[in-house]
Scaffold this active site. Structure first.
Site: not given
Ligand code: IMP
Ligand code: MG
Length: 185
Positions: A46, A102, A106-108, A111, A162
């Protein structure tokens, strides 16, 4: 493959707005790391489009490496936190300034996992640049140093991001109406 026009919800960020913001981030990162050597770590897949554009707006000396992670046991719209490393860095990052690039936080969980893993390798510094931040979905705290855009709690695609590996080539970022999207058999 289904035409994205059949399921697009709305364009969230158009091509001009993306390029303008990526140029600003490139300038800011160049100022922040002035006089330092920097390793850009592109998180595959991504982060490819964003990294390619971002690095061309950097005016400082830097190198590029890639890493591929995947969370498993997940559907379209959630991250389990079970993160697997598919491809590790080729660079030894000990003593280096590392900036992770990145697509979305989102939720983390993704990362948080990669930050934990890379910090044990003792880089000089370790920071994060994300194109899109879904702030309200955070489940684990992660410090993000550079953010392109905040986006709402919707499934997004385009500009490297995507849906089932397709539509990454689009020059804009859009949200999808997943009720209208049909997965290829
Ligand atoms: P996290 O671990 O929950 O923060 O998930 C981050 C990863 O989930 C990103 O790297 C994306 O690959 C993926 N992701 C999250 N939201 C979306 C979305 O709206 N479209 C496509 N991928 C997404
Ligand atoms: Mg990803």
């Amino acid at each position: 493959m289904q035409d994205y026009r059949d399921f697009i919800d709305e364009v969230l960020v158009n091509e001009d707005a993306i390029q303008k913001r990526v140029a600003e981030l490139g300038a800011q990162i160049s100022r922040d790391y002035a006089g330092e050597e920097l390793l850009i770590v592109c998180l595959l897949r991504g982060g490819i489009t964003f990294s390619a554009d971002l690095t061309r707006y950097l005016t400082i000396s830097h190198t590029l490496d890639c890493m591929s992670l995947s969370s498993y046991g997940v559907g379209h719209y959630a991250s389990s936190g079970n993160v697997r490393v598919n491809l590790d860095l080729m660079t030894n990052i000990e003593g280096l300034n590392v900036l992770l690039v990145e697509d979305i936080v989102d939720s983390g969980r993704t990362l948080a996992h990669v930050l934990q893993m890379l910090s044990t390798r003792e880089p000089k510094s370790l920071k994060v640049c994300v194109l899109l931040d879904k702030k309200y979905r955070r489940e684990v705290p992660v410090e993000v140093d550079y953010v392109g855009f905040d986006v709402p709690d919707k499934y997004v695609f385009g500009y490297g991001i995507d849906i089932d590996e397709h539509y990454r080539y689009l020059r804009f970022i859009a949200s999808a109406d997943l009720n209208k999207y049909r997965k290829e058999p």
